[in-house]
Design a protein around this motif. Structure first.
Motif, PDB file in Angstrom:
ATOM      1  N   LEU A  27       0.277  -1.190  -0.130  1.00  0.00           N
ATOM      2  CA  LEU A  27      -0.640   0.016  -0.364  1.00  0.00           C
ATOM      3  C   LEU A  27       0.696   1.534  -0.185  1.00  0.00           C
ATOM      4  N   SER A  37       0.223   8.373  -2.880  1.00  0.00           N
ATOM      5  CA  SER A  37       1.136   7.737  -2.787  1.00  0.00           C
ATOM      6  C   SER A  37       2.688   7.486  -2.921  1.00  0.00           C
ATOM      7  N   PRO A  58       3.134  -0.246 -12.196  1.00  0.00           N
ATOM      8  CA  PRO A  58       3.069   1.372 -11.303  1.00  0.00           C
ATOM      9  C   PRO A  58       4.304   0.998 -10.262  1.00  0.00           C
ATOM     10  N   ASN A  60       4.666   4.162  -7.801  1.00  0.00           N
ATOM     11  CA  ASN A  60       4.117   5.153  -6.997  1.00  0.00           C
ATOM     12  C   ASN A  60       2.841   4.239  -7.149  1.00  0.00           C
ATOM     13  N   LYS A  62      -0.953   3.861  -4.836  1.00  0.00           N
ATOM     14  CA  LYS A  62      -1.748   2.883  -3.930  1.00  0.00           C
ATOM     15  C   LYS A  62      -2.053   1.527  -3.823  1.00  0.00           C
ATOM     16  N   GLY A  82      -6.088   2.027  -5.149  1.00  0.00           N
ATOM     17  CA  GLY A  82      -6.792   3.698  -5.413  1.00  0.00           C
ATOM     18  C   GLY A  82      -6.821   4.176  -6.166  1.00  0.00           C
ATOM     19  N   ASN A  83      -6.303   3.915  -7.276  1.00  0.00           N
ATOM     20  CA  ASN A  83      -6.862   4.432  -8.313  1.00  0.00           C
ATOM     21  C   ASN A  83      -7.364   4.032  -9.552  1.00  0.00           C
ATOM     22  N   GLY A  84      -8.481   2.578  -8.870  1.00  0.00           N
ATOM     23  CA  GLY A  84      -9.072   1.892 -10.046  1.00  0.00           C
ATOM     24  C   GLY A  84      -8.243   0.548 -10.034  1.00  0.00           C
ATOM     25  N   TRP A  95       0.547  -2.066 -18.648  1.00  0.00           N
ATOM     26  CA  TRP A  95      -0.718  -2.175 -17.467  1.00  0.00           C
ATOM     27  C   TRP A  95      -1.298  -1.259 -18.431  1.00  0.00           C
ATOM     28  N   LYS A  96      -2.854  -1.942 -17.822  1.00  0.00           N
ATOM     29  CA  LYS A  96      -3.856  -0.174 -18.216  1.00  0.00           C
ATOM     30  C   LYS A  96      -5.075  -0.055 -16.895  1.00  0.00           C
ATOM     31  N   ILE A  97      -4.993   0.840 -17.363  1.00  0.00           N
ATOM     32  CA  ILE A  97      -6.261   1.217 -16.033  1.00  0.00           C
ATOM     33  C   ILE A  97      -7.725   0.969 -16.461  1.00  0.00           C
TER      34      ILE A  97
ATOM     35  N   ASP B 101       2.953  12.994  -7.687  1.00  0.00           N
ATOM     36  CA  ASP B 101       1.242  13.303  -8.103  1.00  0.00           C
ATOM     37  C   ASP B 101       1.443  14.043  -9.147  1.00  0.00           C
ATOM     38  N   THR B 135       4.212   7.656 -13.567  1.00  0.00           N
ATOM     39  CA  THR B 135       2.310   7.068 -13.648  1.00  0.00           C
ATOM     40  C   THR B 135       2.220   8.521 -12.146  1.00  0.00           C
ATOM     41  N   TYR B 137      -0.153   9.205  -9.499  1.00  0.00           N
ATOM     42  CA  TYR B 137      -1.665   9.283  -8.944  1.00  0.00           C
ATOM     43  C   TYR B 137      -2.659   9.913  -9.024  1.00  0.00           C
ATOM     44  N   ARG B 138      -3.617   9.727  -9.033  1.00  0.00           N
ATOM     45  CA  ARG B 138      -4.727  10.262  -9.280  1.00  0.00           C
ATOM     46  C   ARG B 138      -5.487  11.294  -7.817  1.00  0.00           C
ATOM     47  N   GLY B 139      -5.010  10.384  -6.651  1.00  0.00           N
ATOM     48  CA  GLY B 139      -5.169  11.015  -5.600  1.00  0.00           C
ATOM     49  C   GLY B 139      -6.877  11.025  -4.740  1.00  0.00           C
ATOM     50  N   PHE B 145      -8.618  15.300  -8.230  1.00  0.00           N
ATOM     51  CA  PHE B 145      -9.283  14.746  -9.594  1.00  0.00           C
ATOM     52  C   PHE B 145      -9.302  16.016 -10.567  1.00  0.00           C
ATOM     53  N   PHE B 168       0.474   6.420 -19.757  1.00  0.00           N
ATOM     54  CA  PHE B 168       1.341   6.047 -18.298  1.00  0.00           C
ATOM     55  C   PHE B 168       0.001   4.750 -17.972  1.00  0.00           C
ATOM     56  N   ASN B 169      -1.358   5.420 -18.611  1.00  0.00           N
ATOM     57  CA  ASN B 169      -2.440   4.408 -17.875  1.00  0.00           C
ATOM     58  C   ASN B 169      -2.445   3.244 -18.810  1.00  0.00           C
ATOM     59  N   GLY B 170      -1.947   3.537 -19.743  1.00  0.00           N
ATOM     60  CA  GLY B 170      -2.533   2.602 -21.099  1.00  0.00           C
ATOM     61  C   GLY B 170      -3.685   3.348 -21.930  1.00  0.00           C
ATOM     62  N   LYS B 171      -4.087   4.221 -21.442  1.00  0.00           N
ATOM     63  CA  LYS B 171      -5.250   4.382 -21.742  1.00  0.00           C
ATOM     64  C   LYS B 171      -5.042   5.442 -23.252  1.00  0.00           C
TER      65      LYS B 171
END
Lengths: 263, 581
Positions: A27, A37, A58, A60, A62, A82-84, A95-97, B101, B135, B137-139, B145, B168-171
């Motif tokens: 975490l 994070s 990733p 960093n 969480k 935490g972000n999905g 990786w993909k979110i 972040d 990457t 972080y989104r928070g 946000f 970074f997020n693969g999208k």
């Protein structure tokens, strides 16, 4: 996992060494601040029974838990974070979110091993599921639509099991892939305490039993001092010092050798 | 009569009409057009006035003097041509080591767009690579946000055709753009209908402005661009209605340890100085981008920030931070009252836990240049229950972790935080706070903050504590407490009044110097208490999101009306337009 009638969960599985992959989900670290994070967090994997660990995904993140499913083309990995939900279809190289702004604080994820398109997520703001391998997600209307859900798994007898908490902790079951839920136990106890005291000032957050060098051991993740191995008489460090280990998972690797594996 | 501020004033002659009538009609039309203009925004071009070009240039020059390494100061240097070699060196270093972040991404993105013409193709590519390899972080808060999705929206717009492997997020760019746009629309819609969840924060309001400025300046979609500009106005006018001479008054969702006892040092003050006071007395880094922005704060907002000749009471409805546990609703309602005069403001919410750790439930803030110009009280509360309500980790482990890392959270002497045992009712300049603290609660006392900077403090005048600050007196009557203790605080800028007991109740009211020395003070105070009465519920303004002489918005309408000195400006988020009268 065995669910006792008292509502206590017990992990009796002692996996075989030969095809064992261990995952530790971190975490944060000792300097972790609630809500942000830290570096060296996320998913770690070990192929040598916790002797060494590799940080994948990733750096960093969480993260709370992971799951994986083996397909004919290799292992598909999922991280609940935490972000999905993060997914890798190439052994963790990329990786993909796969969730969006609607899903946050995903605390646990479970892939139906017999139907890998079915994925269930326990989040701080409700139960979610995907029926297409994670490409799309829905938040079914039910008692758990907006309830704090933190653990989810499958039980051979009772179907999907989920732990929630609002004013009290509850254990739920569903035999409809999460469309409807029934309270199984209104007042249950979380996973049994580890059979041995924590090796550090930080508590043990998760543990599993493994076999190493023909010896049954406990691999324990502490919430702030990383991983430790208990050989029955003494503790030894199993790396990731300073980490807040949220969960540890063991997955037997079943993909044919010709496919090989990176992760 | 209305006109779209960004539309046209319209009148067309009818060519089939006879000439003399045409001439008459033309004269008539000119006459009415002049009258029309007299009552429309066109004459009030100053509605889009502040701050001036000259002031913004001066601000940028001042910001460029700072040699600390961040995107803000680097941007200011490059834009003013000052120490550009150092600036580029700092920029390259910042880009090589992203950290923090979303607190890194939003100024980095602002830099990218505001200084885009100065970037070489190599540096632009290096910038893009960061979004592939690192990457952020989104928070988990509203400001996080906004920063995260605001930067994604703009950068996906900037790099529209990239596949997921380049992010970074693969999208893909399309996925990122659509998701970010959807979230931003959702956030705006929820906020203007139901209220912010991270509302009226003297600290975190600061972090909303630059992302919104960047979105406003560089979004290509005209409808979204307009919406972002409207949100800037929305947040600024929300602040303006409770602003008093450099202070953000009353209750706040999240305050800072420093600003809660010294309101003027809050981060939001820097924007008030910039947009409403023509002052550079409080420069913070983000002002660099405000100075470069095309956004102009409408003059009516500046006017609202200063219109204090007549006292008024202003009401707002907000929402709590999202609650994960221990509540039936994810968002509980927050009802905010602020009584504003030219000398002070007293503001409160109804109490309870609406935000973790940093909630500031009520205060009196004085219009004074002195530091620590505020009086307030709180029940210092810290528990696993509070943390578990708002954060996903195990409550007990969070409690020990936070107590270890942020010792002030569990400190009985802290000045910030809400309490589930606190209930407040307020009517105009008077409020009553009651506390029922169960035995066994970590701390069983209530503390008052009386600043050392006050002009006079009488600890017992006919059962009242009277404090004078400039032209204002604040009177406190302890209605119920087992005991009280005055505590000298040599290391702090205050005296502390500690009230002990399971049940505590006090009344706070305010008046001016003339009332203080009228000879009828006791009767006056008694009358104020009676007028407060036993009001247990909130008045009918619950149906409003904003209600007061300067701002009005019906709950769920998505329309906010600003009024000041006969002028009106309407932010209509339903129609996505601004109207003035």
């Amino acid at each position: 996992m065995v669910l006792l009638g008292t509502g206590i969960l017990l992990n009796l599985q002692v996996p075989d060494l030969s095809a064992q992959t261990l995952y530790a989900v971190v975490l944060g670290n000792q300097n972790y601040v609630v809500g942000s994070s830290t570096l060296r967090s996320g998913l770690f994997v070990s192929y040598d029974t916790a002797r060494t660990w590799k940080h994948i995904g990733p750096k960093n993140l969480k993260a709370y838990s992971m799951d994986a499913v083996d397909s004919s083309e290799g292992r598909i990995l999922f991280i609940a974070a935490g972000n999905g939900v993060h997914r890798s279809t190439d052994y963790g190289k990329s990786w993909k979110i796969i969730t969006d702004w609607r899903m946050t604080e995903v605390l646990d994820i479970h892939v139906d091993q017999s139907r890998p398109d079915m994925i269930y997520a326990a989040t701080a703001f409700g139960f979610w599921r995907s029926t297409d391998g994670g490409d799309n997600w829905e938040n079914p209307r039910s008692s758990l639509q907006h309830r704090y859900c933190y653990r989810i798994w499958e039980d051979s007898t009772h179907g999907i099991m989920l732990q929630s908490e609002d004013f009290q902790k509850r254990l739920w079951t569903s035999e409809s892939d999460g469309t409807t839920w029934t309270v199984f136990n209104n007042d249950f106890t979380d996973k049994t305490a580890p059979p041995v005291s924590s090796p550090s000032s930080h508590p043990i957050h998760d543990y599993i039993r493994i076999r190493k060098e023909n010896t049954e051991m406990i691999l324990a993740g502490t919430y702030g001092d990383g991983l430790f191995l208990w050989n029955g008489s003494t503790w030894s460090s199993a790396m990731l010092p300073g980490s807040q280990i949220w969960s540890i998972t063991q997955k037997d690797y079943v993909v044919p050798e010709k496919v090989g594996h990176v992760y | 009569m209305y006109t779209d501020i960004e539309g046209e004033v319209f009148a067309t002659p009818n060519s089939s009409t006879p000439l003399f009538m045409n001439r008459t009609l033309t004269i008539g039309r000119i006459f009415f057009a002049v009258l029309f203009l007299l009552f429309t925004c066109d004459l009030t071009a100053q509605d889009l006035a502040g701050p001036s070009e000259a002031f913004r240039k001066e601000a940028l020059q001042e910001i460029a003097r700072d040699n600390r390494k961040n995107f803000h100061f680097v941007a200011a240097k490059l834009r003013t041509g000052r120490e550009t070699a150092l600036a580029w060196k700092q920029f390259d270093s910042l880009l090589a080591e992203p950290t923090g972040d979303m607190f890194w991404t939003y100024p980095a993105t602002a830099f990218y767009f505001y200084c885009n013409d100065l970037l070489s193709e190599e540096r632009k590519e290096a910038f893009r690579q960061v979004w592939k390899t690192w990457t952020p972080y989104r928070g988990d808060t509203e400001n996080h946000f906004l920063m995260y999705y605001g930067t994604l929206y703009l950068l996906a717009q900037e790099w529209p055709d990239l596949p997921g492997s380049e992010w970074f997020n693969g999208k893909s760019s399309e996925e990122n753009f659509n998701e970010a746009g959807e979230y931003l629309q959702y956030w705006i819609d929820e906020t203007v209908r139901y209220g912010q969840t991270e509302w009226d924060s003297p600290r975190y309001l600061y972090f909303y402005i630059t992302p919104l400025l960047t979105l406003y300046d560089f979004t290509e979609d005209p409808a979204m661009k307009r919406r972002f500009g409207m949100m800037l106005e929305y947040l600024l006018v929300d602040y303006a209605a409770e602003y008093l001479n450099g202070n953000y008054c009353g209750a706040h969702s999240r305050d800072g340890d420093g600003s809660v006892i010294n309101p003027r040092i809050a981060e939001a003050t820097s924007y008030a100085q910039f947009f409403w006071e023509d002052s550079l007395s409080y420069i913070l880094p983000d002002l660099a981008f405000a100075a470069m922005s095309n956004f102009r704060c409408p003059d009516i907002i500046r006017a609202i920030a200063h219109d204090r000749d007549e006292p008024y009471t202003h009401y707002e409805r907000k929402r709590s931070r999202a609650k994960m546990r221990y509540e039936e609703e994810t968002y509980t309602q927050v009802y905010k009252t602020t009584c504003m005069t030219k000398d002070y403001a007293i503001g409160s919410i109804q109490g309870g836990l609406q935000q973790p750790i940093q909630q500031h439930t009520w205060d009196v803030t004085f219009s004074s240049p002195k530091p620590n110009n505020t009086i307030f009280a709180l029940h210092p509360y810290a528990s696993a229950h509070e943390l578990g309500m708002f954060f996903p980790e195990e409550p007990e482990q969070m409690e020990s972790g936070i107590l270890n890392s942020k010792a002030s959270y569990g400190n009985e002497n802290k000045w910030i935080g809400g309490s589930p045992f606190e209930k407040i009712i307020q009517k105009d300049e008077t409020l009553r706070a009651t506390y029922h603290i169960p035995p066994g609660t970590r701390f069983g006392h209530v503390d008052f903050f009386f600043p050392k900077s006050i002009d006079m403090l009488s600890k017992n005048t006919n059962g009242w504590i009277i404090a004078m600050f400039g032209n204002t007196f604040t009177a406190v009557h302890i209605e119920k407490a087992d005991s009280l203790e005055w505590i000298a605080e040599p290391e702090q800028p205050c005296q502390r009044l500690r009230l002990y007991g399971d049940s505590i109740s006090y009344v706070v009211t305010n008046g001016d110097r003339a009332q203080m020395f009228s000879g009828n003070l006791a009767a006056l105070l008694e009358k104020k208490v009676q007028e407060l009465g036993a009001q247990e519920d909130f008045p009918s303004w619950k149906k409003f999101l904003f209600h007061g002489p300067h701002l009005s918005s019906s709950y769920n309408s998505g329309i906010l009306t600003m009024r000041c000195n006969g002028r009106e400006r309407i932010l209509d988020f339903e129609q996505n337009e601004i109207r003035t009268q």
